[in-house]
Design a protein around this motif. Sequence first.
Motif, PDB file in Angstrom:
ATOM      1  N   LEU A 168       0.826  -1.208   0.000  1.00 48.24           N
ATOM      2  CA  LEU A 168       0.000   0.000   0.000  1.00 48.24           C
ATOM      3  C   LEU A 168       0.858   1.255   0.000  1.00 48.24           C
ATOM      4  CD1 LEU A 168      -2.751   1.331   0.104  1.00 48.24           C
ATOM      5  CD2 LEU A 168      -2.743   1.038   2.596  1.00 48.24           C
ATOM      6  N   LEU A 169       1.976   1.227   0.734  1.00 47.48           N
ATOM      7  CA  LEU A 169       2.899   2.370   0.689  1.00 47.48           C
ATOM      8  C   LEU A 169       3.366   2.617  -0.746  1.00 47.48           C
ATOM      9  CD1 LEU A 169       5.152   1.682   3.826  1.00 47.48           C
ATOM     10  CD2 LEU A 169       3.477   3.516   3.582  1.00 47.48           C
ATOM     11  N   GLY A 170       3.754   1.525  -1.433  1.00 45.98           N
ATOM     12  CA  GLY A 170       4.220   1.659  -2.806  1.00 45.98           C
ATOM     13  C   GLY A 170       3.128   2.138  -3.745  1.00 45.98           C
ATOM     14  N   ALA A 171       1.930   1.570  -3.603  1.00 44.40           N
ATOM     15  CA  ALA A 171       0.826   1.961  -4.470  1.00 44.40           C
ATOM     16  C   ALA A 171       0.413   3.408  -4.230  1.00 44.40           C
ATOM     17  CB  ALA A 171      -0.368   1.032  -4.245  1.00 44.40           C
ATOM     18  N   THR A 172       0.444   3.843  -2.964  1.00 41.72           N
ATOM     19  CA  THR A 172       0.094   5.229  -2.647  1.00 41.72           C
ATOM     20  C   THR A 172       1.119   6.186  -3.238  1.00 41.72           C
ATOM     21  OG1 THR A 172      -0.975   4.523  -0.589  1.00 41.72           O
ATOM     22  CG2 THR A 172      -0.411   6.855  -0.779  1.00 41.72           C
ATOM     23  N   ALA A 173       2.396   5.801  -3.181  1.00 34.86           N
ATOM     24  CA  ALA A 173       3.440   6.635  -3.787  1.00 34.86           C
ATOM     25  C   ALA A 173       3.195   6.792  -5.279  1.00 34.86           C
ATOM     26  CB  ALA A 173       4.812   6.019  -3.527  1.00 34.86           C
ATOM     27  N   LEU A 174       2.836   5.706  -5.953  1.00 30.95           N
ATOM     28  CA  LEU A 174       2.573   5.778  -7.387  1.00 30.95           C
ATOM     29  C   LEU A 174       1.352   6.651  -7.672  1.00 30.95           C
ATOM     30  CD1 LEU A 174       1.257   4.547 -10.187  1.00 30.95           C
ATOM     31  CD2 LEU A 174       3.729   4.784 -10.008  1.00 30.95           C
ATOM     32  N   ALA A 175       0.320   6.547  -6.813  1.00 34.02           N
ATOM     33  CA  ALA A 175      -0.872   7.378  -6.999  1.00 34.02           C
ATOM     34  C   ALA A 175      -0.548   8.862  -6.823  1.00 34.02           C
ATOM     35  CB  ALA A 175      -1.958   6.952  -6.012  1.00 34.02           C
ATOM     36  N   LEU A 176       0.334   9.181  -5.884  1.00 34.00           N
ATOM     37  CA  LEU A 176       0.740  10.573  -5.697  1.00 34.00           C
ATOM     38  C   LEU A 176       1.491  11.080  -6.929  1.00 34.00           C
ATOM     39  CD1 LEU A 176       1.886  10.489  -1.956  1.00 34.00           C
ATOM     40  CD2 LEU A 176      -0.100  11.676  -2.885  1.00 34.00           C
ATOM     41  N   LEU A 177       2.352  10.232  -7.505  1.00 35.63           N
ATOM     42  CA  LEU A 177       3.040  10.621  -8.733  1.00 35.63           C
ATOM     43  C   LEU A 177       2.031  10.885  -9.848  1.00 35.63           C
ATOM     44  CD1 LEU A 177       6.169   8.300  -9.141  1.00 35.63           C
ATOM     45  CD2 LEU A 177       6.092  10.642  -8.311  1.00 35.63           C
ATOM     46  N   ALA A 178       1.054   9.992  -9.958  1.00 38.83           N
ATOM     47  CA  ALA A 178       0.068  10.132 -11.034  1.00 38.83           C
ATOM     48  C   ALA A 178      -0.724  11.426 -10.904  1.00 38.83           C
ATOM     49  CB  ALA A 178      -0.868   8.924 -11.027  1.00 38.83           C
ATOM     50  N   SER A 179      -1.092  11.770  -9.677  1.00 37.01           N
ATOM     51  CA  SER A 179      -1.869  13.007  -9.501  1.00 37.01           C
ATOM     52  C   SER A 179      -1.022  14.242  -9.760  1.00 37.01           C
ATOM     53  CB  SER A 179      -2.493  13.055  -8.101  1.00 37.01           C
ATOM     54  OG  SER A 179      -1.505  13.114  -7.091  1.00 37.01           O
ATOM     55  N   ARG A 180       0.276  14.168  -9.477  1.00 42.58           N
ATOM     56  CA  ARG A 180       1.185  15.268  -9.826  1.00 42.58           C
ATOM     57  C   ARG A 180       1.270  15.408 -11.349  1.00 42.58           C
ATOM     58  NH1 ARG A 180       3.358  19.322  -6.362  1.00 42.58           N
ATOM     59  NH2 ARG A 180       3.970  18.366  -4.379  1.00 42.58           N
ATOM     60  N   LEU A 181       1.415  14.267 -12.032  1.00 39.40           N
ATOM     61  CA  LEU A 181       1.470  14.294 -13.485  1.00 39.40           C
ATOM     62  C   LEU A 181       0.167  14.824 -14.072  1.00 39.40           C
ATOM     63  CD1 LEU A 181       3.266  10.884 -14.124  1.00 39.40           C
ATOM     64  CD2 LEU A 181       4.183  13.148 -14.657  1.00 39.40           C
ATOM     65  N   GLY A 182      -0.923  14.627 -13.321  1.00 40.67           N
ATOM     66  CA  GLY A 182      -2.223  15.113 -13.760  1.00 40.67           C
ATOM     67  C   GLY A 182      -2.451  16.588 -13.517  1.00 40.67           C
ATOM     68  N   GLY A 183      -1.495  17.254 -12.858  1.00 39.75           N
ATOM     69  CA  GLY A 183      -1.607  18.702 -12.696  1.00 39.75           C
ATOM     70  C   GLY A 183      -1.689  19.206 -11.272  1.00 39.75           C
ATOM     71  N   ARG A 184      -1.741  18.292 -10.279  1.00 40.35           N
ATOM     72  CA  ARG A 184      -1.807  18.771  -8.896  1.00 40.35           C
ATOM     73  C   ARG A 184      -0.525  19.521  -8.534  1.00 40.35           C
ATOM     74  NH1 ARG A 184       0.325  16.448  -4.451  1.00 40.35           N
ATOM     75  NH2 ARG A 184       0.533  14.414  -5.491  1.00 40.35           N
ATOM     76  N   THR A 185      -0.660  20.621  -7.794  1.00 43.98           N
ATOM     77  CA  THR A 185       0.507  21.423  -7.422  1.00 43.98           C
ATOM     78  C   THR A 185       0.747  21.470  -5.911  1.00 43.98           C
ATOM     79  OG1 THR A 185      -0.849  23.436  -7.433  1.00 43.98           O
ATOM     80  CG2 THR A 185       0.348  22.887  -9.464  1.00 43.98           C
ATOM     81  N   GLU A 186      -0.303  21.285  -5.111  1.00 47.29           N
ATOM     82  CA  GLU A 186      -0.098  21.361  -3.664  1.00 47.29           C
ATOM     83  C   GLU A 186       0.548  20.075  -3.142  1.00 47.29           C
ATOM     84  OE1 GLU A 186      -4.035  19.285  -4.132  1.00 47.29           O
ATOM     85  OE2 GLU A 186      -2.928  20.919  -5.122  1.00 47.29           O
ATOM     86  N   ASP A 187       1.369  20.204  -2.100  1.00 47.01           N
ATOM     87  CA  ASP A 187       2.050  19.043  -1.517  1.00 47.01           C
ATOM     88  C   ASP A 187       1.060  18.180  -0.745  1.00 47.01           C
ATOM     89  OD1 ASP A 187       4.250  20.273  -2.545  1.00 47.01           O
ATOM     90  OD2 ASP A 187       5.187  20.749  -0.623  1.00 47.01           O
ATOM     91  N   ARG A 188       1.315  16.876  -0.761  1.00 46.73           N
ATOM     92  CA  ARG A 188       0.491  15.945   0.018  1.00 46.73           C
ATOM     93  C   ARG A 188       1.399  15.008   0.798  1.00 46.73           C
ATOM     94  NH1 ARG A 188      -4.040  13.183  -3.601  1.00 46.73           N
ATOM     95  NH2 ARG A 188      -4.110  11.925  -1.706  1.00 46.73           N
TER      96      ARG A 188
END
Length: 341
Positions: free
Chosen positions: A305-325
């Motif tokens: 889950l740690l790994g999958a969450t990290a990948l999801a955070l990358l994906a949302s950044r690539l999708g345009g998110r700018t605020e830190d999470r």
Amino acid sequence: MPRPTASGHHGRVTANRTRRPTIVDVAAHAGVSKSLVSLALRGDDGVGAATRDRILRSAAELGYRLNAQARALVQGRTGQIGVVVTDLRNPYHAEVALGVEEAAESEGLGTFLANGRRDPARLAAHVEAMIGHNVEGLVVVSSRVDPDILAAAADRLPVVVVGRPETRTPGVDSVANDDAAGAGLAAEHLIALGHKDIAYATASNRPAARSRLLGYETALAAAGLRPRVHRLPDAHRRDAVDALLDSGATAVMANNDVLAVECLGRAHERGLAVPERLALTGYDDTELAARAWPRLTSVDQHRPLLGATALALLASRLGGRTEDRHEIIPPTLVPRASTVP
């Protein structure tokens, strides 16, 4: 007369019968254009349901598989994610990296993996190398990378840290488990079993280790028990473990599974029965915990889950998110045979 093939035989080239089907083959089989196949395989709403079904059936019958990496290259992307870990010899880091890889594969992405061997300079060099490989995002399974290195990388591509660095770097996301809560679960488990002399063993003073120590101390204080900490440095480890085993503690909480297994092995060598004489817990719930004898009670950080969450955070950044999470994953305790009343 047919011309001979490259293999010296007459007739069709054998490779034509065994090559992977292409999007052109799918279009011909379905009786549509190549562009319509491309739209259907992307899930575009402009393709009618009946036509989409026909295209998908054709793709299935031909054994066509969408080449995600080729598609990414056409779009000016590499289709690759970089993963840099502290130390692959520690199964925790390896299992988190595997979680990233599996999540990336489900998204049609590949991974590059680099091992830092607990060396900050080597870790920094790997981060720079990943940028040079034009990866689309970077997962750093380490708290040892210099914040300036992370900040420079985050200016170029999305970066996620798995773990607890000393400080948070602006522009860099993170995901970690709740270390204090996890250690508290282990301590409360031992207290509930009736142990009153519980020692904490650690070889680290990193942020995660400090948080686990805090969770241990808080749980013991709430039960009116006196905490005691044993430092087990890499140098003179055997002597330090012997001192811990001779301390009179009836239970030991180790900062991670690797350290717990070291204590377990030394206890076996000295004829100290686990769990009858000494209860023992680890942290991370890696394969080591499940394979040790007796099976090791440990705190599960949910590495996949740690790994999958990290990948999801990358994906949302690539999708345009700018605020830190900064995501925190609640751990759970996995009781096994190494702890009894």
